[in-house]
Design a protein around this motif. Structure first.
Motif, mmCIF file in Angstrom:
data_model
loop_
_atom_site.group_PDB
_atom_site.id
_atom_site.type_symbol
_atom_site.label_atom_id
_atom_site.label_comp_id
_atom_site.label_asym_id
_atom_site.label_seq_id
_atom_site.Cartn_x
_atom_site.Cartn_y
_atom_site.Cartn_z
ATOM 1 N N ASP A 71 0.807 -1.219 0.000
ATOM 2 C CA ASP A 71 0.000 0.000 0.000
ATOM 3 C C ASP A 71 0.842 1.271 0.000
ATOM 4 O OD1 ASP A 71 -2.298 -1.478 -0.034
ATOM 5 O OD2 ASP A 71 -2.696 -1.303 2.102
ATOM 6 N N ASP A 72 2.042 1.214 0.528
ATOM 7 C CA ASP A 72 2.914 2.384 0.590
ATOM 8 C C ASP A 72 3.630 2.523 -0.756
ATOM 9 O OD1 ASP A 72 4.933 4.246 0.996
ATOM 10 O OD2 ASP A 72 5.471 3.492 2.979
ATOM 11 N N PRO A 73 3.259 3.506 -1.583
ATOM 12 C CA PRO A 73 3.854 3.611 -2.922
ATOM 13 C C PRO A 73 5.360 3.885 -2.912
ATOM 14 C CG PRO A 73 2.411 5.494 -2.481
ATOM 15 C CD PRO A 73 2.257 4.541 -1.337
ATOM 16 N N VAL A 74 5.839 4.614 -1.932
ATOM 17 C CA VAL A 74 7.277 4.897 -1.853
ATOM 18 C C VAL A 74 8.047 3.603 -1.614
ATOM 19 C CG1 VAL A 74 9.057 6.118 -0.550
ATOM 20 C CG2 VAL A 74 6.900 7.268 -1.077
ATOM 21 N N LEU A 75 7.581 2.801 -0.668
ATOM 22 C CA LEU A 75 8.232 1.524 -0.382
ATOM 23 C C LEU A 75 8.127 0.582 -1.580
ATOM 24 C CD1 LEU A 75 9.693 -0.369 1.557
ATOM 25 C CD2 LEU A 75 7.463 -0.974 2.526
ATOM 26 N N ALA A 76 6.970 0.560 -2.223
ATOM 27 C CA ALA A 76 6.792 -0.296 -3.406
ATOM 28 C C ALA A 76 7.781 0.093 -4.506
ATOM 29 C CB ALA A 76 5.356 -0.212 -3.907
ATOM 30 N N ASP A 77 7.927 1.398 -4.744
ATOM 31 C CA ASP A 77 8.868 1.860 -5.773
ATOM 32 C C ASP A 77 10.303 1.475 -5.432
ATOM 33 O OD1 ASP A 77 6.804 2.928 -7.253
ATOM 34 O OD2 ASP A 77 7.137 4.995 -6.566
ATOM 35 N N ARG A 78 10.663 1.599 -4.164
ATOM 36 C CA ARG A 78 12.020 1.228 -3.747
ATOM 37 C C ARG A 78 12.273 -0.261 -3.983
ATOM 38 N NH1 ARG A 78 13.245 3.154 2.099
ATOM 39 N NH2 ARG A 78 15.271 2.301 1.553
ATOM 40 N N LEU A 79 11.290 -1.091 -3.655
ATOM 41 C CA LEU A 79 11.451 -2.537 -3.870
ATOM 42 C C LEU A 79 11.554 -2.858 -5.358
ATOM 43 C CD1 LEU A 79 9.091 -4.028 -1.163
ATOM 44 C CD2 LEU A 79 11.554 -4.351 -1.345
ATOM 45 N N VAL A 80 10.766 -2.193 -6.175
ATOM 46 C CA VAL A 80 10.838 -2.421 -7.624
ATOM 47 C C VAL A 80 12.234 -2.077 -8.127
ATOM 48 C CG1 VAL A 80 10.014 -1.557 -9.860
ATOM 49 C CG2 VAL A 80 8.375 -2.174 -8.074
ATOM 50 N N LEU A 81 12.783 -0.943 -7.661
ATOM 51 C CA LEU A 81 14.137 -0.561 -8.078
ATOM 52 C C LEU A 81 15.180 -1.567 -7.615
ATOM 53 C CD1 LEU A 81 14.068 3.301 -7.488
ATOM 54 C CD2 LEU A 81 14.211 2.100 -9.687
ATOM 55 N N LEU A 82 15.041 -2.020 -6.367
ATOM 56 C CA LEU A 82 16.019 -2.972 -5.824
ATOM 57 C C LEU A 82 15.930 -4.334 -6.494
ATOM 58 C CD1 LEU A 82 15.736 -2.168 -2.014
ATOM 59 C CD2 LEU A 82 17.748 -1.837 -3.456
ATOM 60 N N LEU A 83 14.723 -4.819 -6.710
ATOM 61 C CA LEU A 83 14.552 -6.174 -7.241
ATOM 62 C C LEU A 83 14.574 -6.220 -8.765
ATOM 63 C CD1 LEU A 83 11.758 -7.476 -4.823
ATOM 64 C CD2 LEU A 83 14.220 -7.927 -4.721
ATOM 65 N N GLY A 84 14.342 -5.089 -9.405
ATOM 66 C CA GLY A 84 14.275 -5.053 -10.869
ATOM 67 C C GLY A 84 15.541 -5.518 -11.558
ATOM 68 N N GLY A 85 16.685 -5.297 -10.942
ATOM 69 C CA GLY A 85 17.941 -5.667 -11.579
ATOM 70 C C GLY A 85 18.536 -6.972 -11.092
ATOM 71 N N VAL A 86 17.818 -7.705 -10.287
ATOM 72 C CA VAL A 86 18.343 -8.962 -9.747
ATOM 73 C C VAL A 86 18.197 -10.069 -10.789
ATOM 74 C CG1 VAL A 86 18.077 -10.725 -7.951
ATOM 75 C CG2 VAL A 86 17.824 -8.301 -7.374
ATOM 76 N N ALA A 87 19.317 -10.718 -11.091
ATOM 77 C CA ALA A 87 19.308 -11.811 -12.064
ATOM 78 C C ALA A 87 18.438 -12.956 -11.547
ATOM 79 C CB ALA A 87 20.730 -12.300 -12.307
ATOM 80 N N GLY A 88 17.625 -13.492 -12.421
ATOM 81 C CA GLY A 88 16.783 -14.623 -12.064
ATOM 82 C C GLY A 88 15.424 -14.223 -11.511
ATOM 83 N N LEU A 89 15.180 -12.910 -11.361
ATOM 84 C CA LEU A 89 13.881 -12.422 -10.875
ATOM 85 C C LEU A 89 13.188 -11.615 -11.955
ATOM 86 C CD1 LEU A 89 14.486 -11.058 -7.255
ATOM 87 C CD2 LEU A 89 13.457 -13.219 -7.921
#
Length: 125
Positions: free
Chosen positions: A16-34
């Motif tokens: 629900d927290d858009p700031v936290l969601a955006d941070r997770l997308v940025l962090l996980l977006g570049g992880v190989a295999g995800l």
């Protein structure tokens, strides 16, 4: 799929927290295999939270020493009768203390009160 290719894991982020969601997308977006699943798309793994943005539990709750004694016994699963017997008070007084603890911790029941107290550091399990 070739032998060298590792399987991908699809992750859905439902926060629900858009700031936290955006941070997770940025962090996980570049992880190989995800891969990040689109909203509503099936995923292998989901990160979900429904806490309102900025909602935090108060760090301290003002419980009396007697309420802390009662809370410790509640954490052990003691009934009002057992609490009264252990502390040398009436069952009515034990029930009063339990009610006061539930109010102060904004808990819906005994188990919820113990969980709230543990999260807030009032008691340690």
């Amino acid at each position: 799929m070739s032998e060298d290719a590792s399987p991908t894991i699809s992750v859905a982020i439902e926060i629900d927290d858009p700031v936290l969601a955006d941070r997770l997308v940025l962090l996980l977006g570049g992880v190989a295999g995800l891969t990040l699943a689109a909203p509503g798309q099936a995923a292998d793994l989901a990160i979900v939270t429904r806490m309102a943005a900025g909602a935090r539990e108060p760090p301290e709750v003002e419980l009396t020493p007697r309420e802390l004694d009662v809370l410790a016994l509640m954490a052990e699963g003691a009934s009002n009768k057992a609490i009264a017997r252990q502390l040398g008070i009436s069952v009515h007084t034990a029930k009063f203390h339990v009610g006061s603890i539930l109010d102060k911790l904004d808990a819906t029941g005994r188990t919820d009160a113990v969980a709230h107290a543990a999260r807030r550091g009032v008691i340690h399990l």
